[in-house]
Design an enzyme around this catalytic site. Structure first.
Site, mmCIF file in Angstrom:
data_model
loop_
_atom_site.group_PDB
_atom_site.id
_atom_site.type_symbol
_atom_site.label_atom_id
_atom_site.label_comp_id
_atom_site.label_asym_id
_atom_site.label_seq_id
_atom_site.Cartn_x
_atom_site.Cartn_y
_atom_site.Cartn_z
ATOM 1 N N GLY A 1 -15.516 2.107 16.353
ATOM 2 C CA GLY A 1 -16.802 1.459 16.146
ATOM 3 C C GLY A 1 -16.837 0.763 14.810
ATOM 4 O O GLY A 1 -15.791 0.491 14.198
ATOM 5 N N LYS B 1 -13.345 11.207 12.707
ATOM 6 C CA LYS B 1 -13.897 9.880 12.484
ATOM 7 C C LYS B 1 -13.338 9.367 11.159
ATOM 8 O O LYS B 1 -13.670 9.867 10.087
ATOM 9 C CB LYS B 1 -15.426 9.973 12.440
ATOM 10 C CG LYS B 1 -16.155 8.675 12.631
ATOM 11 C CD LYS B 1 -17.654 8.975 12.686
ATOM 12 C CE LYS B 1 -18.470 7.727 12.925
ATOM 13 N NZ LYS B 1 -19.909 8.033 12.923
ATOM 14 N N LEU C 1 -9.725 8.000 20.517
ATOM 15 C CA LEU C 1 -10.821 8.088 21.482
ATOM 16 C C LEU C 1 -11.638 6.810 21.557
ATOM 17 O O LEU C 1 -12.269 6.524 22.573
ATOM 18 C CB LEU C 1 -11.755 9.241 21.109
ATOM 19 C CG LEU C 1 -11.141 10.638 21.115
ATOM 20 C CD1 LEU C 1 -12.137 11.660 20.588
ATOM 21 C CD2 LEU C 1 -10.679 11.017 22.516
ATOM 22 N N ASP D 1 -29.954 3.626 15.053
ATOM 23 C CA ASP D 1 -28.887 3.054 15.878
ATOM 24 C C ASP D 1 -28.711 3.880 17.159
ATOM 25 O O ASP D 1 -27.591 4.161 17.578
ATOM 26 C CB ASP D 1 -27.573 2.993 15.104
ATOM 27 C CG ASP D 1 -26.564 2.031 15.725
ATOM 28 O OD1 ASP D 1 -27.005 1.101 16.443
ATOM 29 O OD2 ASP D 1 -25.356 2.193 15.502
ATOM 30 N N GLY E 1 -15.056 2.837 12.056
ATOM 31 C CA GLY E 1 -13.607 2.931 12.117
ATOM 32 C C GLY E 1 -13.192 3.686 13.362
ATOM 33 O O GLY E 1 -14.012 4.020 14.215
ATOM 34 N N VAL F 1 -11.819 6.720 15.953
ATOM 35 C CA VAL F 1 -12.079 8.145 16.165
ATOM 36 C C VAL F 1 -10.899 8.728 16.937
ATOM 37 O O VAL F 1 -10.473 8.160 17.953
ATOM 38 C CB VAL F 1 -13.392 8.371 16.942
ATOM 39 C CG1 VAL F 1 -13.631 9.860 17.155
ATOM 40 C CG2 VAL F 1 -14.569 7.738 16.212
#
Length: 576
Positions: A274, A293, A271, A390, A277, A279
């Site tokens: 980031g 994830k 998918l 974040d 790592g 997803v």
């Protein structure tokens, strides 16, 4: 002495020859079509994950290899146990949580599946019985005791000659008359049980003779001391591992199950990726869609963020926060298992010219409200005060109804009691969303998230990214441009062109004003999230925002950095 020792060894050897044949699987007769269709060796079939499917028992002494556990029946009766058993087994009747019983089985191989662990002195049966989703439990004998509870389906169950840890499987009360133990093999193994008893008795007698010899007694004592020391070490390690897993407070998923769900982490199921790592999308054996994830081995900041996210989000329950279903910590893998969000993340829509038409103004205004409520819960209504640190468009996921859910708590920090701010020497986050006091001085608070929300709000309205911050006389940044337009009474020029057919002018203007208030330079000038939620739903007059005088640049000149990263003179900058 030597003659006696030789005599004992020879007799022990003969006894073992008599006892061992029933346990040696040199050849197992089976349906030839089953063996050829599977392409597996007879003595390794049970080693393949899910060979007998959900709630199936793999037994090499069974000509069909596979049979269902007590209380279950084949999902595909014509194929199960012959040509293909991977379809597994389903309950043969509905469970009744108040009357169900638990049948004891002695297993050789602990089953796979979703489970939870609880340490200490526990009533495992009562704990499983009170949870109607609990299908089985086991009592942890070492490491301080405790329980292991399975929910969902059981995989890779193997019953072999009544050996191994006891497993208690939920069964309807009407089936209570069935045998207590080996999964249908009791009658078939009666001869083996008798052989075990007789052989064990003879071996004990021989052991008594050997023990009378001083030389053998000394060797036995030495070995027993070594075994005791090893058992003590194993018990300590098991207790430590159980404590680590217990602290997570989440269901633990088996690596093999996640690999099957994601087609072995196929690139087609990826998918995105980031700082943590990649997803992956997956479908569990029970039909649930999940997002996996996976911690990247090359991620320099992944391990701490992984632990933080587990401890934080496992205790959070809010409609605008993504739901964490469990985790996987096995071998070298560390993964988080989330509910799957079919509409991906917010940035996919607002920054893509092909997708931005999907989100008209009512949908975007609803997303703004949802993000604000989620932050309010983190800052004020959750058990601990949580700073996300974040918040950005890619960390806001959209469900099937396009309702927002805040995700990615890897950088989050918690405050207790009346604490409202803190400092750090390691500044992490995303350029353009970090508050100036955090980027420059490492100081963060709930107002840091308010700043990020203000920037995100302007992005949702304009459909443009906030790339860089500069001095106020240079309006290259989205915030600087929005402030200049608002000051000149032209704030509507900021709005995405695709929204002009569906916008509510007063709502749009109010949101721009709120965005400017949230992104002010000084924390004490910014509103709290409770005030923001109130401002979004009311019509009272808003205060004027202060002129921005700060700057945050991206990226910094690498020549000024001793590490080659994006650095400030007093803090480390780590972009996400």
């Amino acid at each position: 002495m030597e003659v006696l020792l030789s005599f004992i060894i020879i007799n022990l050897h003969l006894l073992l020859l008599l006892v061992l044949p029933p346990f040696t699987y040199t050849s197992v007769s089976a349906d030839s079509s089953s063996s050829s269709s599977s392409g597996l060796q007879n003595d390794t079939m049970c080693d393949y994950y899910g060979f007998c499917g959900a709630n199936g028992n793999c037994d090499l002494t069974n000509p069909k290899y596979c049979e269902c556990l007590d209380g279950f029946t084949p999902k595909d009766p014509t194929a199960y146990g012959s040509s293909d058993s991977r379809s597994g087994c389903v309950k043969n009747k509905a469970w009744n949580c108040s009357t169900d019983v638990f049948v004891r089985h002695s297993l050789l191989h602990e089953p796979n599946g979703t489970y939870s662990m609880f340490g200490g002195d526990q009533d495992c049966k009562a704990k499983c019985s009170s949870d109607c989703s609990c299908i089985a439990y086991a009592i942890i004998a070492s490491g301080g005791g405790g329980c292991k509870l399975w929910s969902g389906n059981l995989f890779d169950v193997r019953f072999v000659n009544g050996r191994g840890q006891d497993l208690y499987i939920r069964t309807p009360a009407s089936d209570q008359g069935k045998k207590d133990g080996g999964g249908g093999n009791q009658g078939r193994n009666e001869g083996l049980v008798v052989g075990i008893v007789v052989g064990s008795t003879i071996i004990v007698i021989c052991g008594m003779i050997v023990a009378s010899c001083h030389f053998l007694r000394k060797r036995t004592q030495s070995k027993e001391f070594g075994r005791a020391r090893i058992n003590e070490m194993v018990s300590h390690n098991t207790h430590t591992n159980n404590e680590q897993k217990e602290d997570l407070g989440l269901p633990l998923f088996d690596l093999a199950r996640i690999a099957v769900a994601t087609s072995n982490f196929s690139p087609d199921n990826k998918l995105g990726e980031g700082g943590f790592g990649p997803v992956y999308k997956g479908i569990l054996d029970d039909g649930r869609q999940i997002a996996v994830k996976r911690l990247s081995s090359s991620s320099g900041q992944g391990l701490n963020e992984f632990k933080t996210e587990i401890k934080l989000i496992a205790k959070l329950q809010h409609r605008n926060l993504v739901k964490l279903l469990g985790c996987c910590i096995q071998e070298k893998e560390k993964m988080l298992i989330y509910e799957y969000m079919p509409n991906r993340s917010l940035d996919y829509f607002i920054f893509d010219q092909m997708q931005e038409n999907v989100l008209d103004w009512p949908k975007r205004f609803n997303i703004v409200h949802g993000i604000a409520r989620g932050l309010l819960y983190l800052h004020q209504d959750s058990r601990l005060r949580i700073i996300h640190r974040d918040l950005k468009a890619s960390n806001v996921l959209l469900d099937s109804k396009l309702d927002p859910k805040i995700s990615d708590f890897g950088l989050a920090k918690t405050f207790g009691g009346d604490q409202s701010n803190a400092n750090t020497n390691r500044v992490v986050g995303t350029f353009g969303y970090m508050a100036p006091e955090y980027a420059v001085n490492g100081q963060f608070s709930v107002k840091s998230d308010v700043f990020s929300f203000g920037i995100l709000l302007l992005e949702i309205i304009s459909g443009k990214r906030n790339k860089k911050f500069y001095y106020a006389n240079n309006d290259d940044s989205l915030y600087g441009h929005a402030w200049e337009l608002w000051k000149q009474g032209r704030s509507l020029e900021l709005v995405d062109e695709t929204l002009k057919d569906s916008w509510n002018l007063s709502e749009v203007q109010r949101c721009i004003h709120i965005g400017l208030l949230c992104a002010q330079q000084y924390p004490h000038d910014r509103p709290t999230m409770s005030s923001v939620v109130l401002m979004l739903g009311s019509e009272f007059d808003l205060p004027k925002p202060e002129i921005p005088t700060f700057f945050i640049v991206e990226p910094f000149d690498a020549s000024s950095s001793s590490t080659g990263k994006n650095d400030l003179s007093i803090t480390d900058m780590e972009a996400r």
